[in-house]
Design an enzyme around this catalytic site. Sequence first.
Site, PDB file in Angstrom:
ATOM      1  N   ASP A  59       0.839  -1.205   0.000  1.00  0.00           N
ATOM      2  CA  ASP A  59       0.000   0.000   0.000  1.00  0.00           C
ATOM      3  C   ASP A  59       0.873   1.253   0.000  1.00  0.00           C
ATOM      4  OD1 ASP A  59      -2.258   1.542   0.071  1.00  0.00           O
ATOM      5  OD2 ASP A  59      -2.677   1.216   2.200  1.00  0.00           O
ATOM      6  N   ASP A 106       2.343  10.531  -8.805  1.00  0.00           N
ATOM      7  CA  ASP A 106       3.392  11.413  -9.314  1.00  0.00           C
ATOM      8  C   ASP A 106       3.231  11.460 -10.829  1.00  0.00           C
ATOM      9  OD1 ASP A 106       5.911  12.818  -9.646  1.00  0.00           O
ATOM     10  OD2 ASP A 106       6.510  12.019  -7.707  1.00  0.00           O
ATOM     11  N   ARG A 142      -7.121  -2.981  13.290  1.00  0.00           N
ATOM     12  CA  ARG A 142      -7.225  -3.046  14.747  1.00  0.00           C
ATOM     13  C   ARG A 142      -8.251  -4.014  15.321  1.00  0.00           C
ATOM     14  NH1 ARG A 142      -7.407   3.303  14.941  1.00  0.00           N
ATOM     15  NH2 ARG A 142      -8.404   2.789  12.960  1.00  0.00           N
TER      16      ARG A 142
HETATM   17  O1  C5P Z   1      -7.223  -0.597  12.035  1.00  0.00           O
HETATM   18  P1  C5P Z   1      -8.160  -0.392  10.885  1.00  0.00           P
HETATM   19  O2  C5P Z   1      -9.079  -1.580  10.658  1.00  0.00           O
HETATM   20  O3  C5P Z   1      -8.880   0.904  10.945  1.00  0.00           O
HETATM   21  O4  C5P Z   1      -7.165  -0.367   9.652  1.00  0.00           O
HETATM   22  C1  C5P Z   1      -7.588  -0.105   8.369  1.00  0.00           C
HETATM   23  C2  C5P Z   1      -6.419   0.013   7.466  1.00  0.00           C
HETATM   24  O5  C5P Z   1      -6.897   0.505   6.232  1.00  0.00           O
HETATM   25  C3  C5P Z   1      -5.337   0.978   7.940  1.00  0.00           C
HETATM   26  O6  C5P Z   1      -4.075   0.473   7.443  1.00  0.00           O
HETATM   27  C4  C5P Z   1      -5.705   2.261   7.270  1.00  0.00           C
HETATM   28  O7  C5P Z   1      -4.616   3.088   7.016  1.00  0.00           O
HETATM   29  C5  C5P Z   1      -6.286   1.754   5.958  1.00  0.00           C
HETATM   30  N1  C5P Z   1      -7.213   2.664   5.311  1.00  0.00           N
HETATM   31  C6  C5P Z   1      -8.363   3.147   5.904  1.00  0.00           C
HETATM   32  N2  C5P Z   1      -9.193   3.990   5.234  1.00  0.00           N
HETATM   33  C7  C5P Z   1      -8.885   4.349   3.996  1.00  0.00           C
HETATM   34  C8  C5P Z   1      -7.738   3.864   3.378  1.00  0.00           C
HETATM   35  C9  C5P Z   1      -6.917   3.026   4.067  1.00  0.00           C
HETATM   36  O8  C5P Z   1      -8.650   2.819   7.042  1.00  0.00           O
HETATM   37  N3  C5P Z   1      -9.711   5.126   3.344  1.00  0.00           N
END
Ligand code: C5P
Length: 233
Positions: free
Chosen positions: A60, A65, A207
């Site tokens: 990710d 760019d 999480r």
């Molecule tokens: O811990 P959690 O379930 O919130 O993690 C979701 C993951 O998805 C994290 O790595 C976060 O950065 C990513 N993410 C997100 N929302 C977005 C894009 C990416 O939560 N729009």
Amino acid sequence: MSAPIILAVDTRDLDIAKRWIDATRDYVSVYKLGLEFFLTFGSSGVSEIKSQFDVDIFLDLKLHDIPNTVASAAHAISDISPRFLTVHASGGQAMVKAAVEAVPHIDITAVTILTSLSEDDLFQIGYANPALESAVSLADLAVKAGARALVSSPLEISAIRNAVGPTPTIITPGVRPAGKSGGDDQVRTMTPSAAITAGANYVVIGRPITGAWVDGAAAMKEAAAQIARDIQG
Ligand code: C5P
């Protein structure tokens, strides 16, 4: 049995990352390594994870760019062959196409609109349309440029699926198991099974699974198992 879960391995501790993967691999299909991991451990860290566990990687990096620079960046990680590599669809059709042509063996995955942006933010940036319509346009542009996968908010899955048809892989973060929406910063959420029913192929979860690590590997494995059961009905 693994479920369509992409686990967000958000840590700067390589040993913890490996323990998380070891604890969850029965239920998780793909592991998401993002900027935090990549800027700490680089390509060699990603290769180490891949060779030790033989798992699919969602890299990710959200590249954005000029086309030539994005193509060169994609070439730079070509050998580690993640299954997915993210770019911003808002980089435009030529940029997405440059990435696709640089690494045809990797699924270029276009991020539509970050869910952290409000309608006001989008207006301030200069978007002419609300998030939903903009996300659909960006998804369409990216698929036409050769992107094989898309990232969108769960609330945009149905509209994007209708616009791009059944082939592109749709991946959504912002999912929370039923009854567990509180406690962190995700706001506009859906349950994993609702997201899959709406047309997503994978959900990105961090999480709700990694948070169980404080209670040990077995607790983390059970958190992943529960979500897998929820998705698989
Ligand atoms: O811990 P959690 O379930 O919130 O993690 C979701 C993951 O998805 C994290 O790595 C976060 O950065 C990513 N993410 C997100 N929302 C977005 C894009 C990416 O939560 N729009």
